[in-house]
Motif scaffolding. Structure first.
Motif, PDB file in Angstrom:
ATOM      1  N   GLN A   1      10.850   1.554  -8.356  1.00  0.00           N
ATOM      2  CA  GLN A   1      11.032   2.194  -9.651  1.00  0.00           C
ATOM      3  C   GLN A   1      10.191   1.518 -10.733  1.00  0.00           C
ATOM      4  O   GLN A   1       9.577   2.181 -11.575  1.00  0.00           O
ATOM      5  N   GLU A   2      10.097   0.200 -10.686  1.00  0.00           N
ATOM      6  CA  GLU A   2       9.294  -0.515 -11.666  1.00  0.00           C
ATOM      7  C   GLU A   2       7.809  -0.253 -11.460  1.00  0.00           C
ATOM      8  O   GLU A   2       7.054  -0.082 -12.435  1.00  0.00           O
ATOM      9  N   LEU A   3       7.375  -0.206 -10.209  1.00  0.00           N
ATOM     10  CA  LEU A   3       5.965   0.066  -9.934  1.00  0.00           C
ATOM     11  C   LEU A   3       5.586   1.473 -10.374  1.00  0.00           C
ATOM     12  O   LEU A   3       4.510   1.687 -10.959  1.00  0.00           O
ATOM     13  N   VAL A   4       6.432   2.446 -10.100  1.00  0.00           N
ATOM     14  CA  VAL A   4       6.156   3.823 -10.512  1.00  0.00           C
ATOM     15  C   VAL A   4       6.133   3.927 -12.039  1.00  0.00           C
ATOM     16  O   VAL A   4       5.300   4.633 -12.614  1.00  0.00           O
ATOM     17  N   ARG A   5       7.041   3.227 -12.691  1.00  0.00           N
ATOM     18  CA  ARG A   5       7.059   3.250 -14.154  1.00  0.00           C
ATOM     19  C   ARG A   5       5.757   2.687 -14.714  1.00  0.00           C
ATOM     20  O   ARG A   5       5.186   3.249 -15.662  1.00  0.00           O
ATOM     21  N   GLN A   6       5.255   1.594 -14.151  1.00  0.00           N
ATOM     22  CA  GLN A   6       3.983   1.042 -14.600  1.00  0.00           C
ATOM     23  C   GLN A   6       2.836   2.006 -14.338  1.00  0.00           C
ATOM     24  O   GLN A   6       1.914   2.124 -15.166  1.00  0.00           O
ATOM     25  N   LYS A   7       2.896   2.704 -13.227  1.00  0.00           N
ATOM     26  CA  LYS A   7       1.837   3.671 -12.927  1.00  0.00           C
ATOM     27  C   LYS A   7       1.881   4.834 -13.916  1.00  0.00           C
ATOM     28  O   LYS A   7       0.820   5.302 -14.383  1.00  0.00           O
ATOM     29  N   LEU A   8       3.052   5.299 -14.281  1.00  0.00           N
ATOM     30  CA  LEU A   8       3.168   6.374 -15.261  1.00  0.00           C
ATOM     31  C   LEU A   8       2.662   5.931 -16.626  1.00  0.00           C
ATOM     32  O   LEU A   8       2.023   6.709 -17.351  1.00  0.00           O
ATOM     33  N   VAL A   9       2.926   4.683 -16.981  1.00  0.00           N
ATOM     34  CA  VAL A   9       2.428   4.167 -18.254  1.00  0.00           C
ATOM     35  C   VAL A   9       0.910   4.087 -18.244  1.00  0.00           C
ATOM     36  O   VAL A   9       0.246   4.389 -19.253  1.00  0.00           O
ATOM     37  N   SER A  10       0.323   3.707 -17.101  1.00  0.00           N
ATOM     38  CA  SER A  10      -1.142   3.626 -17.017  1.00  0.00           C
ATOM     39  C   SER A  10      -1.793   4.997 -17.127  1.00  0.00           C
ATOM     40  O   SER A  10      -2.930   5.110 -17.575  1.00  0.00           O
ATOM     41  N   TYR A  11      -1.083   6.046 -16.722  1.00  0.00           N
ATOM     42  CA  TYR A  11      -1.610   7.407 -16.816  1.00  0.00           C
ATOM     43  C   TYR A  11      -1.322   8.032 -18.186  1.00  0.00           C
ATOM     44  O   TYR A  11      -2.216   8.597 -18.809  1.00  0.00           O
ATOM     45  N   PHE A  12      -0.064   7.955 -18.638  1.00  0.00           N
ATOM     46  CA  PHE A  12       0.354   8.690 -19.819  1.00  0.00           C
ATOM     47  C   PHE A  12       0.386   7.831 -21.075  1.00  0.00           C
ATOM     48  O   PHE A  12       0.329   8.357 -22.181  1.00  0.00           O
ATOM     49  N   GLY A  13       0.524   6.545 -20.922  1.00  0.00           N
ATOM     50  CA  GLY A  13       0.710   5.687 -22.073  1.00  0.00           C
ATOM     51  C   GLY A  13       2.144   5.199 -22.137  1.00  0.00           C
ATOM     52  O   GLY A  13       3.021   5.625 -21.366  1.00  0.00           O
TER      53      GLY A  13
ATOM     54  N   LEU B   1      11.912   8.524 -15.520  1.00  0.00           N
ATOM     55  CA  LEU B   1      11.928   8.492 -14.054  1.00  0.00           C
ATOM     56  C   LEU B   1      13.329   8.173 -13.566  1.00  0.00           C
ATOM     57  O   LEU B   1      14.050   7.384 -14.181  1.00  0.00           O
ATOM     58  N   ARG B   2      13.673   8.811 -12.464  1.00  0.00           N
ATOM     59  CA  ARG B   2      14.914   8.480 -11.785  1.00  0.00           C
ATOM     60  C   ARG B   2      14.639   8.433 -10.289  1.00  0.00           C
ATOM     61  O   ARG B   2      14.070   9.366  -9.725  1.00  0.00           O
ATOM     62  N   VAL B   3      15.015   7.356  -9.634  1.00  0.00           N
ATOM     63  CA  VAL B   3      14.808   7.154  -8.200  1.00  0.00           C
ATOM     64  C   VAL B   3      16.168   7.180  -7.524  1.00  0.00           C
ATOM     65  O   VAL B   3      17.092   6.477  -7.947  1.00  0.00           O
TER      66      VAL B   3
ATOM     67  N   SER C   1      17.976   4.685 -12.800  1.00  0.00           N
ATOM     68  CA  SER C   1      17.338   5.291 -13.966  1.00  0.00           C
ATOM     69  C   SER C   1      16.963   4.204 -14.942  1.00  0.00           C
ATOM     70  O   SER C   1      17.589   3.129 -14.973  1.00  0.00           O
ATOM     71  N   PRO C   2      15.959   4.409 -15.770  1.00  0.00           N
ATOM     72  CA  PRO C   2      15.600   3.411 -16.766  1.00  0.00           C
ATOM     73  C   PRO C   2      16.745   3.187 -17.742  1.00  0.00           C
ATOM     74  O   PRO C   2      17.426   4.124 -18.143  1.00  0.00           O
ATOM     75  N   SER C   3      16.976   1.974 -18.099  1.00  0.00           N
ATOM     76  CA  SER C   3      18.071   1.637 -19.006  1.00  0.00           C
ATOM     77  C   SER C   3      17.624   1.794 -20.455  1.00  0.00           C
ATOM     78  O   SER C   3      16.451   1.647 -20.787  1.00  0.00           O
ATOM     79  N   ARG C   4      18.612   2.095 -21.321  1.00  0.00           N
ATOM     80  CA  ARG C   4      18.411   2.205 -22.761  1.00  0.00           C
ATOM     81  C   ARG C   4      17.304   3.196 -23.118  1.00  0.00           C
ATOM     82  O   ARG C   4      16.428   2.945 -23.909  1.00  0.00           O
TER      83      ARG C   4
ATOM     84  N   ALA D   1       0.828  -1.210   0.000  1.00  0.00           N
ATOM     85  CA  ALA D   1       0.000   0.000   0.000  1.00  0.00           C
ATOM     86  C   ALA D   1       0.860   1.257   0.000  1.00  0.00           C
ATOM     87  O   ALA D   1       0.537   2.242  -0.676  1.00  0.00           O
ATOM     88  N   LEU D   2       1.964   1.243   0.741  1.00  0.00           N
ATOM     89  CA  LEU D   2       2.847   2.406   0.780  1.00  0.00           C
ATOM     90  C   LEU D   2       3.467   2.678  -0.590  1.00  0.00           C
ATOM     91  O   LEU D   2       3.518   3.827  -1.056  1.00  0.00           O
ATOM     92  N   MET D   3       3.934   1.643  -1.250  1.00  0.00           N
ATOM     93  CA  MET D   3       4.539   1.826  -2.566  1.00  0.00           C
ATOM     94  C   MET D   3       3.507   2.265  -3.598  1.00  0.00           C
ATOM     95  O   MET D   3       3.814   3.069  -4.487  1.00  0.00           O
ATOM     96  N   ASP D   4       2.283   1.789  -3.479  1.00  0.00           N
ATOM     97  CA  ASP D   4       1.238   2.227  -4.405  1.00  0.00           C
ATOM     98  C   ASP D   4       0.918   3.703  -4.197  1.00  0.00           C
ATOM     99  O   ASP D   4       0.660   4.426  -5.179  1.00  0.00           O
ATOM    100  N   GLU D   5       0.936   4.175  -2.949  1.00  0.00           N
ATOM    101  CA  GLU D   5       0.710   5.599  -2.699  1.00  0.00           C
ATOM    102  C   GLU D   5       1.828   6.449  -3.308  1.00  0.00           C
ATOM    103  O   GLU D   5       1.569   7.513  -3.879  1.00  0.00           O
ATOM    104  N   VAL D   6       3.052   5.978  -3.191  1.00  0.00           N
ATOM    105  CA  VAL D   6       4.171   6.711  -3.794  1.00  0.00           C
ATOM    106  C   VAL D   6       4.018   6.758  -5.309  1.00  0.00           C
ATOM    107  O   VAL D   6       4.256   7.799  -5.945  1.00  0.00           O
TER     108      VAL D   6
END
Length: 374
Positions: A184-196, A204-206, A215-218, A147-152
């Protein structure tokens, strides 16, 4: 009392020797009558004051027992009335805030659409460049680490949509730092669900103090992007997620003090050179976010982001409790407490992260007046 004369003494002794058969009872009374003191006792009719003394003593003893009892009952009634009045006031206030906030949540809901979030903040005079939030680790019944990571992740998506380039999350225990890669992976998936999917989704950089950044690779630089196929601006939004804990406050000062003391003892630095400016620079260096370099080794154009003092600090809780937040980072920060909207009507004091609370904090920050004195 006069002493006995010799005649009366002899008669008394003879009567005692005979076992009380010499003198009768009336004769013995007459024998002792002349030697007894005059009577001093008075009847109630002759001395009413002495008769009323026992009654007064009884009345005083009764009052001593009744008055403390009545006083204790009076204090209990007053305490009960005060508690009742304030209890009703607090409950009514919680119900009012819960109702208003629910209506606000219905009116302003993101629907996982960045355009809606941008619409809610487009008329604001200013947006914080550095937003910081204070969260609490939840129990297993409330979801725990998941739950904490989902809030972040939700806060990252809202911040990226609102145009906030830097988000710092303070959690006292520092458990998020041990799960930086999954976060970082969870936040990236959340950004994809919002922005595409990329390249639309923000990069993103954590990172955290004394931890290597993730940071995301490649992926190309977050500040320089090629032009997209639809002809729109190829500048890709970027978000920095900075993780803080209680060790970044006290332990940082302890380590810095130990380092400066060792350098002074080794004559590597003059004690006179240890000033407030030096300490401020060293502390700021632990939270600096340097812009990523391009392939040719040069920094891209644009503003360099530093994780210094946040412009706005949101406390997701019923009261303002910084809970060990590094003090040097909030000297000039605007602090906003979610308040009663962080809990339910029963006053459980929950720290739910909700979009309407995030939006109200941005509104309050936009309308705040800053007075910087000397």
């Amino acid at each position: 009392m006069a002493p006995f004369n010799e005649k009366d003494t002899k008669l008394y002794r003879n009567d005692v020797a005979s076992g009380g058969r010499t003198l009768s009872a009336s004769e013995r009374e007459r024998l002792l009558q002349s030697y007894l003191p005059a009577p001093t006792s008075h009847t109630p009719e002759t001395n009413p004051q002495s008769a009323s003394q026992p009654a007064r003593r009884k009345s005083r003893g009764h009052k001593r027992r009744v008055r403390p009892f009545l006083k204790a009952k009076l204090h209990f009634v007053i305490f009960f009335l005060i508690q009742l009045v304030f209890g009703i006031y607090i409950r009514l206030r919680q119900i009012y805030h819960a109702t208003v906030y629910r209506l606000l949540a219905i009116r302003h809901y993101h629907h996982r659409t960045p355009e809606y979030i941008q619409r809610d903040v487009q008329n604001l005079d200013r947006i914080p460049e550095h937003l910081s939030v204070i969260l609490k680790f939840k129990t297993e019944e409330d979801g725990g680490l998941e739950a904490l990571m989902d809030e972040v992740a939700e806060l990252c998506a809202w911040s990226a949509a609102a145009g906030i380039p830097l988000l710092s999350v303070y959690e006292r225990s520092g458990i998020l730092k041990t799960y930086m890669s999954p976060l970082q992976e969870l936040v990236r998936q959340k950004l994809v669900s919002y922005f595409g999917p990329p390249p639309v989704a923000p990069s993103l950089r954590v990172f955290a103090p004394n931890h290597p950044s993730i940071s995301p690779s490649r992926t190309p630089s977050p500040h320089i992007q090629p032009q997209l196929a639809d002809g729109s601006d190829g500048r890709r939004p970027h978000l920095d997620l900075f993780l803080l804990s209680a060790t970044d406050g006290r332990d940082t000062l302890v380590d810095l003090t130990r380092t400066l003391a060792e350098m002074a003892q080794a004559h590597k630095i003059d004690p006179k050179d240890i000033t407030s400016n030096l300490i401020n620079a060293e502390i700021s260096a632990t939270t600096a976010v340097h812009s990523p370099r391009t392939q040719n080794g040069h920094k891209p154009a644009g503003k360099e982001v530093e994780a210094g003092e946040p412009d706005l600090v949101i406390v997701f809780g019923p009261t303002v409790k910084l809970d060990g937040y590094p003090p040097w980072q909030i000297r000039l920060s605007e602090i906003y407490c979610v308040g009663d909207s962080g809990g339910d009507v029963s006053g459980s004091g929950s720290t739910r992260v909700e979009y309407q609370a995030f939006l109200r904090a941005l509104w309050r920050y936009a309308g705040a007046k800053f007075n910087f004195g000397r």
